[in-house]
Scaffold this motif. Structure first.
Motif, PDB file in Angstrom:
ATOM      1  N   VAL A 132      -4.271  -3.303  15.359  1.00  0.00           N
ATOM      2  CA  VAL A 132      -3.286  -3.243  14.273  1.00  0.00           C
ATOM      3  C   VAL A 132      -2.181  -2.224  14.549  1.00  0.00           C
ATOM      4  CG1 VAL A 132      -4.896  -3.996  12.493  1.00  0.00           C
ATOM      5  CG2 VAL A 132      -4.667  -1.558  12.978  1.00  0.00           C
ATOM      6  N   GLY A 133      -2.299  -1.477  15.623  1.00  0.00           N
ATOM      7  CA  GLY A 133      -1.280  -0.487  15.951  1.00  0.00           C
ATOM      8  C   GLY A 133      -1.905   0.790  16.478  1.00  0.00           C
ATOM      9  N   LYS A 134      -1.071   1.654  16.993  1.00  0.00           N
ATOM     10  CA  LYS A 134      -1.541   2.922  17.549  1.00  0.00           C
ATOM     11  C   LYS A 134      -0.869   4.103  16.870  1.00  0.00           C
ATOM     12  CE  LYS A 134      -2.423   0.965  22.146  1.00  0.00           C
ATOM     13  NZ  LYS A 134      -2.112   1.056  23.598  1.00  0.00           N
ATOM     14  N   GLY A 135      -1.537   5.234  16.922  1.00  0.00           N
ATOM     15  CA  GLY A 135      -0.970   6.461  16.380  1.00  0.00           C
ATOM     16  C   GLY A 135      -0.639   6.345  14.908  1.00  0.00           C
ATOM     17  N   ASP A 136       0.568   6.810  14.550  1.00  0.00           N
ATOM     18  CA  ASP A 136       0.983   6.824  13.153  1.00  0.00           C
ATOM     19  C   ASP A 136       1.155   5.426  12.574  1.00  0.00           C
ATOM     20  OD1 ASP A 136       1.019   9.559  13.342  1.00  0.00           O
ATOM     21  OD2 ASP A 136       3.174   9.693  13.732  1.00  0.00           O
ATOM     22  N   LYS A 137       1.410   4.447  13.438  1.00  0.00           N
ATOM     23  CA  LYS A 137       1.647   3.088  12.955  1.00  0.00           C
ATOM     24  C   LYS A 137       0.353   2.400  12.493  1.00  0.00           C
ATOM     25  CE  LYS A 137       5.710   2.102  15.816  1.00  0.00           C
ATOM     26  NZ  LYS A 137       6.263   1.191  16.854  1.00  0.00           N
ATOM     27  N   LYS A 138      -0.768   2.855  13.015  1.00  0.00           N
ATOM     28  CA  LYS A 138      -2.033   2.157  12.765  1.00  0.00           C
ATOM     29  C   LYS A 138      -2.355   2.053  11.280  1.00  0.00           C
ATOM     30  CE  LYS A 138      -5.816   4.235  13.962  1.00  0.00           C
ATOM     31  NZ  LYS A 138      -6.898   4.784  14.820  1.00  0.00           N
ATOM     32  N   ASP A 139      -2.365   3.165  10.576  1.00  0.00           N
ATOM     33  CA  ASP A 139      -2.722   3.146   9.159  1.00  0.00           C
ATOM     34  C   ASP A 139      -1.701   2.367   8.340  1.00  0.00           C
ATOM     35  OD1 ASP A 139      -4.962   4.602   9.668  1.00  0.00           O
ATOM     36  OD2 ASP A 139      -4.159   6.520   8.975  1.00  0.00           O
ATOM     37  N   LYS A 140      -0.415   2.515   8.677  1.00  0.00           N
ATOM     38  CA  LYS A 140       0.631   1.826   7.931  1.00  0.00           C
ATOM     39  C   LYS A 140       0.503   0.314   8.078  1.00  0.00           C
ATOM     40  CE  LYS A 140       5.644   1.238   7.598  1.00  0.00           C
ATOM     41  NZ  LYS A 140       6.964   1.602   8.156  1.00  0.00           N
ATOM     42  N   GLN A 141       0.317  -0.149   9.319  1.00  0.00           N
ATOM     43  CA  GLN A 141       0.289  -1.578   9.568  1.00  0.00           C
ATOM     44  C   GLN A 141      -1.002  -2.218   9.048  1.00  0.00           C
ATOM     45  OE1 GLN A 141       3.326  -1.293  13.376  1.00  0.00           O
ATOM     46  NE2 GLN A 141       1.210  -1.869  13.743  1.00  0.00           N
ATOM     47  N   PHE A 142      -2.115  -1.484   9.148  1.00  0.00           N
ATOM     48  CA  PHE A 142      -3.361  -1.946   8.548  1.00  0.00           C
ATOM     49  C   PHE A 142      -3.175  -2.067   7.037  1.00  0.00           C
ATOM     50  CE2 PHE A 142      -7.422  -0.965   6.441  1.00  0.00           C
ATOM     51  CZ  PHE A 142      -8.259  -1.914   7.024  1.00  0.00           C
ATOM     52  N   GLY A 143      -2.516  -1.059   6.447  1.00  0.00           N
ATOM     53  CA  GLY A 143      -2.276  -1.051   5.009  1.00  0.00           C
ATOM     54  C   GLY A 143      -1.437  -2.223   4.539  1.00  0.00           C
ATOM     55  N   GLN A 144      -0.453  -2.629   5.341  1.00  0.00           N
ATOM     56  CA  GLN A 144       0.382  -3.758   4.961  1.00  0.00           C
ATOM     57  C   GLN A 144      -0.437  -5.049   4.863  1.00  0.00           C
ATOM     58  OE1 GLN A 144       3.472  -2.707   8.115  1.00  0.00           O
ATOM     59  NE2 GLN A 144       4.796  -3.612   6.565  1.00  0.00           N
ATOM     60  N   MET A 145      -1.405  -5.203   5.752  1.00  0.00           N
ATOM     61  CA  MET A 145      -2.243  -6.396   5.723  1.00  0.00           C
ATOM     62  C   MET A 145      -3.180  -6.379   4.513  1.00  0.00           C
ATOM     63  SD  MET A 145      -3.061  -6.839   9.785  1.00  0.00           S
ATOM     64  CE  MET A 145      -3.515  -8.567   9.659  1.00  0.00           C
ATOM     65  N   ILE A 146      -3.709  -5.222   4.212  1.00  0.00           N
ATOM     66  CA  ILE A 146      -4.585  -5.102   3.043  1.00  0.00           C
ATOM     67  C   ILE A 146      -3.788  -5.333   1.763  1.00  0.00           C
ATOM     68  CG2 ILE A 146      -6.069  -3.542   1.734  1.00  0.00           C
ATOM     69  CD1 ILE A 146      -7.245  -4.610   4.397  1.00  0.00           C
ATOM     70  N   GLU A 147      -2.558  -4.833   1.722  1.00  0.00           N
ATOM     71  CA  GLU A 147      -1.711  -5.042   0.543  1.00  0.00           C
ATOM     72  C   GLU A 147      -1.456  -6.533   0.312  1.00  0.00           C
ATOM     73  OE1 GLU A 147       1.677  -2.680   1.415  1.00  0.00           O
ATOM     74  OE2 GLU A 147       0.708  -0.784   0.877  1.00  0.00           O
ATOM     75  N   ALA A 148      -1.284  -7.282   1.398  1.00  0.00           N
ATOM     76  CA  ALA A 148      -1.087  -8.728   1.265  1.00  0.00           C
ATOM     77  C   ALA A 148      -2.343  -9.381   0.691  1.00  0.00           C
ATOM     78  CB  ALA A 148      -0.733  -9.334   2.617  1.00  0.00           C
ATOM     79  N   ALA A 149      -3.510  -8.945   1.161  1.00  0.00           N
ATOM     80  CA  ALA A 149      -4.772  -9.495   0.651  1.00  0.00           C
ATOM     81  C   ALA A 149      -4.929  -9.202  -0.840  1.00  0.00           C
ATOM     82  CB  ALA A 149      -5.944  -8.928   1.436  1.00  0.00           C
ATOM     83  N   ILE A 150      -4.540  -8.002  -1.247  1.00  0.00           N
ATOM     84  CA  ILE A 150      -4.631  -7.638  -2.668  1.00  0.00           C
ATOM     85  C   ILE A 150      -3.641  -8.467  -3.480  1.00  0.00           C
ATOM     86  CG2 ILE A 150      -4.256  -5.785  -4.329  1.00  0.00           C
ATOM     87  CD1 ILE A 150      -5.154  -3.818  -2.093  1.00  0.00           C
ATOM     88  N   GLN A 151      -2.408  -8.569  -2.988  1.00  0.00           N
ATOM     89  CA  GLN A 151      -1.361  -9.290  -3.715  1.00  0.00           C
ATOM     90  C   GLN A 151      -1.718 -10.750  -3.944  1.00  0.00           C
ATOM     91  OE1 GLN A 151       2.493  -9.123  -1.834  1.00  0.00           O
ATOM     92  NE2 GLN A 151       3.459 -10.477  -3.340  1.00  0.00           N
ATOM     93  N   TYR A 152      -2.291 -11.394  -2.920  1.00  0.00           N
ATOM     94  CA  TYR A 152      -2.565 -12.832  -3.015  1.00  0.00           C
ATOM     95  C   TYR A 152      -4.040 -13.140  -3.287  1.00  0.00           C
ATOM     96  CZ  TYR A 152       2.094 -13.000  -0.994  1.00  0.00           C
ATOM     97  OH  TYR A 152       3.447 -12.824  -0.759  1.00  0.00           O
ATOM     98  N   ASP A 153      -4.830 -12.117  -3.563  1.00  0.00           N
ATOM     99  CA  ASP A 153      -6.243 -12.263  -3.912  1.00  0.00           C
ATOM    100  C   ASP A 153      -7.016 -13.014  -2.826  1.00  0.00           C
ATOM    101  OD1 ASP A 153      -8.556 -11.963  -5.410  1.00  0.00           O
ATOM    102  OD2 ASP A 153      -8.188 -13.766  -6.619  1.00  0.00           O
ATOM    103  N   LYS A 154      -6.958 -12.476  -1.595  1.00  0.00           N
ATOM    104  CA  LYS A 154      -7.618 -13.101  -0.460  1.00  0.00           C
ATOM    105  C   LYS A 154      -8.779 -12.241   0.040  1.00  0.00           C
ATOM    106  CE  LYS A 154      -4.408 -16.283  -0.420  1.00  0.00           C
ATOM    107  NZ  LYS A 154      -4.675 -17.680  -0.838  1.00  0.00           N
ATOM    108  N   ALA A 155      -9.772 -12.919   0.592  1.00  0.00           N
ATOM    109  CA  ALA A 155     -10.865 -12.207   1.264  1.00  0.00           C
ATOM    110  C   ALA A 155     -10.375 -11.739   2.631  1.00  0.00           C
ATOM    111  CB  ALA A 155     -12.073 -13.119   1.418  1.00  0.00           C
ATOM    112  N   VAL A 156     -11.049 -10.738   3.168  1.00  0.00           N
ATOM    113  CA  VAL A 156     -10.665 -10.165   4.460  1.00  0.00           C
ATOM    114  C   VAL A 156     -11.906 -10.019   5.324  1.00  0.00           C
ATOM    115  CG1 VAL A 156      -9.865  -8.066   5.614  1.00  0.00           C
ATOM    116  CG2 VAL A 156      -8.627  -8.937   3.645  1.00  0.00           C
TER     117      VAL A 156
END
Length: 423
Positions: A132-156
């Protein structure tokens, strides 16, 4: 010999109860429960170019009709993401409501953000924490995917692979290990990295607001003993639903045997809520073969029933004729080919047992234990084939049309016994 009152019965054996939470993978009115007291689910993955929406939809339908209850597709480019809604549309037009799982690596955060119709059309997102990314980008980019799952009510599914493990985490754990008074074996450090990556990612997703019941974890490796060790550790340390599978099982009998060995041990211990048998198809072999193997593993363990089972002897010097082999193969293929229709038309038919035996030694006995069975004549035996239905001898077949006559008898039995179940 012991007296009867001193004997104790041999204990009955059954898979241990699973203790995971229950997730829901949804499309339209189709809800596939995963974990908890739900059945162990079968998953598979297409090998088509996702950009080709028609070809991908056709393969998804083939896998679903073979028994796959979720189908994963590769979403690796903007073009693939743009095609996902059309794949979903094609499936809906064909009356196939199997949930689609998007397989994301490296750029999933961007694709889910820039292609909202893709994010909506998928029922579950597969996220690899190592990609999902390295260094500082990792948490941000992982978070964007989780936010999409929350927004659209999807399993992960948070899926960790040891071929793409988070190298920063691995380096950290190796450094910690070097300071232990009794350092762990290098393989044990690898196990710990897999488990830590999966659980810590799941916990981070929950902290962001994703329902923990909508999280499924996997820690996939390619070795049988490694898979067993990792999943025993993972199961002991969390209650998330778990997806099982060797990440590259291999081809032919090697992949089939390795998958059956690893998955059967874990499933018997109550570990695992979805499974995939990741077979490399042989040239010309249908992609659906991996679904067939997965269903046979679950059916052999007595955990689920998908198609009527055919019992057939291996053959010996008493059975120099290939008649029983040909009939067993013909009956097995016929039963499988009919299941997409029979599953709806004849409820319970998947539990039917058919016996096709080759001689008088075990033939009559096995046939009596089946719902319907035939004992074909072995070498030198009388050219007669007794047929047993529900434990009783019903008739004896003779002549050159034994195979076709038995085929018709099975068809009539299914209609008579299981057709009534729907009324």
């Amino acid at each position: 010999m012991q007296e009867d009152n001193k004997l104790s019965p041999v204990p009955l054996v059954a898979p241990a109860a699973r203790k995971s939470r229950q997730a829901r993978v949804v499309w339209g009115d189709r809800v596939v429960a995963v974990g908890g007291d739900a059945p162990v689910r079968i998953q598979s993955m297409t090998n088509t170019d996702t950009v080709d929406a028609i070809e991908t939809a056709i393969q998804v339908k083939e896998l679903a009709q073979a028994g796959s209850e979720m189908v994963r597709i590769t979403v690796n480019t903007p073009e693939a993401a743009a095609a996902v809604p059309y794949i979903r549309e094609q499936l809906d037009r064909m009356g196939e409501n199997v949930p689609l799982v998007g397989d994301f690596h490296y750029n999933g955060h961007r694709l889910l953000t820039e292609f909202p119709d893709c994010a909506k059309a998928l029922s579950k997102y597969r996220i690899n924490p190592g990609n999902v990314g390295k260094g500082d980008k990792k948490d941000k980019q992982f978070g964007q995917m989780i936010e999409a799952a929350i927004q659209y009510d999807k399993a992960v599914r948070i899926g960790v692979n040891w071929g793409s493990l988070d190298q920063e985490l691995l380096a950290e754990l190796m450094d910690e290990n070097s300071h232990r008074s009794a350092p762990w074996d290098g393989r044990q450090v690898m196990y710990e990295a897999l488990i830590t990556s999966a659980i810590s990612s799941a916990q981070r997703a929950e902290q962001m607001g994703l329902d923990g019941n909508q999280i499924i974890l996997s820690c996939k490796v390619s070795g049988v003993q490694d898979l067993i060790a990792v999943y025993r550790g993972l199961s002991a340390r969390c209650d998330y639903a778990l997806h099982l599978g060797l990440t590259e099982a291999g081809m032919g009998t090697k992949g089939t045997v390795a998958s059956a060995a690893a998955l059967s041990i874990l499933l018997q211990e109550g570990i695992g809520d979805t499974i995939r048998v990741s077979l490399t198809p042989q040239p010309g072999e249908a992609r659906t073969q991996e679904v067939v193997v997965a269903s046979e593993i679950l059916q052999a363990l007595g955990m689920r029933s998908f198609v009527p089972s055919v019992t057939a002897c291996p053959g010996c010097g008493r059975t120099t004729s290939t008649t029983f082999q040909e009939l067993a193969k013909d009956i097995d293929e016929h039963l499988r080919s009919q299941m997409p229709v029979w599953r709806v038309k004849y409820p319970g038919v998947e539990k039917m047992k058919v016996a096709v035996m080759g001689c008088i030694v075990n033939g009559p006995g096995e046939s009596k234990h089946a719902d319907i069975g035939i004992s074909l004549p072995g070498t030198g035996e009388s050219p007669a084939a007794p047929v047993f239905i529900d434990g009783e001898k019903a008739m004896t077949l003779r002549g050159d049309r034994i195979a076709q006559e038995f085929h018709d008898i099975v068809q009539a039995y299914v209609e008579r016994r299981y057709g009534a179940a729907k009324v």
